[in-house]
Design an enzyme around this catalytic site. Structure first.
Site, PDB file in Angstrom:
ATOM      1  N   ASN A 169       0.825  -0.972  -0.087  1.00 11.71           N
ATOM      2  CA  ASN A 169      -0.015   0.078  -0.007  1.00 11.71           C
ATOM      3  C   ASN A 169       0.901   1.126   0.096  1.00 11.71           C
ATOM      4  O   ASN A 169       1.391   1.572   1.032  1.00 11.71           O
ATOM      5  CB  ASN A 169      -0.905   0.051   1.345  1.00 11.71           C
ATOM      6  CG  ASN A 169      -1.797   1.102   1.373  1.00 11.71           C
ATOM      7  OD1 ASN A 169      -1.682   2.015   0.339  1.00 11.71           O
ATOM      8  ND2 ASN A 169      -2.878   0.924   2.360  1.00 11.71           N
ATOM      9  N   ARG A 186     -12.294  15.198   7.319  1.00 11.27           N
ATOM     10  CA  ARG A 186     -13.059  15.325   6.043  1.00 11.27           C
ATOM     11  C   ARG A 186     -14.807  15.707   6.449  1.00 11.27           C
ATOM     12  O   ARG A 186     -15.137  15.110   7.584  1.00 11.27           O
ATOM     13  CB  ARG A 186     -13.387  14.387   5.012  1.00 11.27           C
ATOM     14  CG  ARG A 186     -11.837  14.228   4.556  1.00 11.27           C
ATOM     15  CD  ARG A 186     -12.040  13.000   3.235  1.00 11.27           C
ATOM     16  NE  ARG A 186     -10.906  12.503   3.028  1.00 11.27           N
ATOM     17  CZ  ARG A 186     -10.742  11.055   3.117  1.00 11.27           C
ATOM     18  NH1 ARG A 186     -11.546  10.409   3.349  1.00 11.27           N
ATOM     19  NH2 ARG A 186      -9.394  10.768   2.628  1.00 11.27           N
ATOM     20  N   HIS A 214     -12.887   2.615  -0.366  1.00  6.24           N
ATOM     21  CA  HIS A 214     -12.768   1.423   0.622  1.00  6.24           C
ATOM     22  C   HIS A 214     -13.454   0.284   0.397  1.00  6.24           C
ATOM     23  O   HIS A 214     -13.831  -0.608   1.109  1.00  6.24           O
ATOM     24  CB  HIS A 214     -13.507   1.863   1.934  1.00  6.24           C
ATOM     25  CG  HIS A 214     -13.039   3.167   3.014  1.00  6.24           C
ATOM     26  ND1 HIS A 214     -13.704   4.035   3.443  1.00  6.24           N
ATOM     27  CD2 HIS A 214     -11.760   3.333   3.080  1.00  6.24           C
ATOM     28  CE1 HIS A 214     -12.919   5.141   4.062  1.00  6.24           C
ATOM     29  NE2 HIS A 214     -11.808   4.659   3.820  1.00  6.24           N
ATOM     30  N   ARG A 225      -2.450  -1.919  -3.516  1.00  8.53           N
ATOM     31  CA  ARG A 225      -3.705  -1.236  -3.412  1.00  8.53           C
ATOM     32  C   ARG A 225      -3.740   0.093  -4.306  1.00  8.53           C
ATOM     33  O   ARG A 225      -2.660   0.831  -4.419  1.00  8.53           O
ATOM     34  CB  ARG A 225      -3.649  -0.975  -1.999  1.00  8.53           C
ATOM     35  CG  ARG A 225      -5.011   0.014  -1.684  1.00  8.53           C
ATOM     36  CD  ARG A 225      -4.929   0.735  -0.238  1.00  8.53           C
ATOM     37  NE  ARG A 225      -6.333   1.468  -0.365  1.00  8.53           N
ATOM     38  CZ  ARG A 225      -6.159   2.664   0.408  1.00  8.53           C
ATOM     39  NH1 ARG A 225      -5.110   3.142   1.023  1.00  8.53           N
ATOM     40  NH2 ARG A 225      -7.148   3.511   0.566  1.00  8.53           N
ATOM     41  N   GLU A 258      -8.303  -5.413   4.893  1.00  9.05           N
ATOM     42  CA  GLU A 258      -8.029  -4.937   3.436  1.00  9.05           C
ATOM     43  C   GLU A 258      -6.769  -5.611   2.979  1.00  9.05           C
ATOM     44  O   GLU A 258      -6.782  -6.180   1.708  1.00  9.05           O
ATOM     45  CB  GLU A 258      -7.866  -3.584   3.522  1.00  9.05           C
ATOM     46  CG  GLU A 258      -9.178  -2.739   3.979  1.00  9.05           C
ATOM     47  CD  GLU A 258      -9.109  -1.260   4.034  1.00  9.05           C
ATOM     48  OE1 GLU A 258      -8.608  -1.026   5.190  1.00  9.05           O
ATOM     49  OE2 GLU A 258      -9.310  -0.567   3.051  1.00  9.05           O
TER      50      GLU A 258
END
Ligand code: AMP
Length: 406
Positions: free
Chosen positions: A14, A249, A188, A99, A392
């Site tokens: 990643n 955010r 996601h 990823r 993940e």
């Protein structure tokens, strides 16, 4: 490119702009052989933390000092893995899974990367300028080290590609939207896919027969509506800014807030971008983005922390209601990621008062901490509520391995 089944290791990378997270997995039993993180790449104070997980010991090794770029970072990782007999030159390595944040409309499946795919990924950079360039760099560097090995890109957007047009299309001028590739993509995705499947397993049902609302509540946060294993709506949009209140955010707001910030506030586009992505959400509301700290402050009577918590929960409840309506019938609501897996008060507040939707928690079950998927709903509740730790890396490795072993 198909590899022999004797090769059953997958390295998952990643790659961020100044960091690389990695895990080496053995797909024979889905176990971790090593995990690690390179941070502050390109600075004098880079840091590599490598933890081998074979041989009983899990003693981390830390290197501190300059690591110039992603190439040097991956070479340093390869050297650490080699010390444990897990070198990247091993014939047991089946693939490297990467990823990649944005796959646009083109990449809706895991994809073996060749020169053509790399060129197409470059074209997607305008859709994810903060993430895709680093993801591409990671792939290029890994390819240079093992050109013979399949490099598999697994996209954060892919699981959401099944959304119907009614869910993904924004109600703006169609020509403009299409010319600029403006639509809901969602992010996601590997987490939502993994958690929806694990939730069905927990319920003892086939994924094809299970409707789940997945709440991925980490520093970034998103919700998805999954019908029979297929995503039909998700809260993040063209970018990860839309939807739930997140660590930094804003999530949903009236788009006209942006005009107001520009016209009345005198802010530039870049300033507004930074304001909404980095200085909003929980941190904008109360100065903290760590839910533990917010709860501690709230419990001590801090009003701004209490408000931040309330705004966060209010938005979450709206999405649970909306996605119940989208799905028509739900079997489960699943909480995952840092906040979702760990925060008893967040789960309690999000589900409180939703009895009419068939949702109710068992207080004791909700208070139990653990690493395993578990049910926290009351016995009398019509709809299950689950805590399902996300993974993940395992999902990326599983998808990459499935692709290369055919
Ligand atoms: P993630 O992005 O999935 O790594 O999640 C990171 C977030 O998880 C941070 O904002 C933390 O506040 C939150 N988190 C981790 N542990 C807990 C906890 N025990 N209670 C509440 N939030 C937590």
């Amino acid at each position: 490119m198909t590899v022999s089944r004797a090769a059953n290791r997958v390295l998952v990378l990643n790659s961020g702009s100044s960091s690389v997270k990695y895990q080496l997995l053995d797909m024979a039993d889905a176990s971790r052989l090593a995990v690690g993180l390179v941070e502050r790449i390109g600075e004098e104070t880079s840091r590599l933390k490598h933890t081998p997980l074979t041989g009983g010991g899990a003693e981390a090794r830390v290197f501190e000092g300059p690591i110039a770029d992603h190439k040097a970072a991956l070479e340093a990782v390869a050297a650490e893995l080699a010390k444990d007999g897990l070198g990247l030159d091993s014939p047991e390595l089946a693939a490297i899974g990467h990823r990649v944040v944005h796959g646009g409309t083109k990449f809706t499946q895991p994809t073996v990367v060749d020169a053509e795919v790399l060129a197409e990924l470059e074209q997607l950079v305008p859709l994810a300028p903060l993430h895709n360039p680093a993801n591409v760099t990671g792939i290029e560097v890994a390819r240079a080290i093992r050109p013979d090995l399949p490099q598999v890109a697994v996209f954060d957007t892919a699981f959401h590609a099944t959304m119907p047009e009614a869910a993904y299309r924004y109600a703006i001028d169609r020509e403009t939207a299409d010319a600029l590739s403006i639509r809901r993509y969602g992010f996601h995705g590997t987490s939502h896919a993994y958690v929806a499947r694990e939730t069905a397993k927990l319920l003892g049902k086939a994924p094809e027969e299970t409707n789940v609302i997945v709440l991925h509540l980490g520093n970034g946060a998103s919700a998805s509506a999954v019908r029979g294993g297929v995503c039909v709506d998700t809260s993040m949009g063209l970018t990860p800014l839309e939807g739930l209140v997140m660590g930094t955010r804003s999530g949903d707001l009236d788009p006209a807030v942006i005009f107001h910030l520009a016209r009345v506030g005198g802010k530039s586009v870049d300033e507004i971008d930074a304001l909404l992505n980095k200085k909003s959400g929980l941190i904008g509301l109360c100065g903290d983005n760590d839910m533990r700290e917010i709860l501690r402050r709230r419990d001590e009577g801090d009003a701004s922390a209490a408000l931040a918590f309330d705004v966060y929960i209010h938005r979450l409840k709206k999405y649970i209601g909306a996605y119940t309506a989208v799905l028509g019938r739900i079997d489960a609501v699943a909480f995952t990621a840092g906040v979702g897996e760990n925060s008893t008060p967040v789960r309690e507040a999000a589900i409180a008062g939703l009895e009419e939707l068939g949702l109710a928690l068992d207080g004791e079950r909700n208070a139990v901490r653990g690493d395993e998927p578990r049910l926290i709903s009351a016995d009398y509740a019509r709809v299950a509520v689950a805590v399902v730790p996300t993974d993940e890396e395992l999902e990326i490795a599983t998808q990459a391995y499935a692709l290369v072993t055919g």
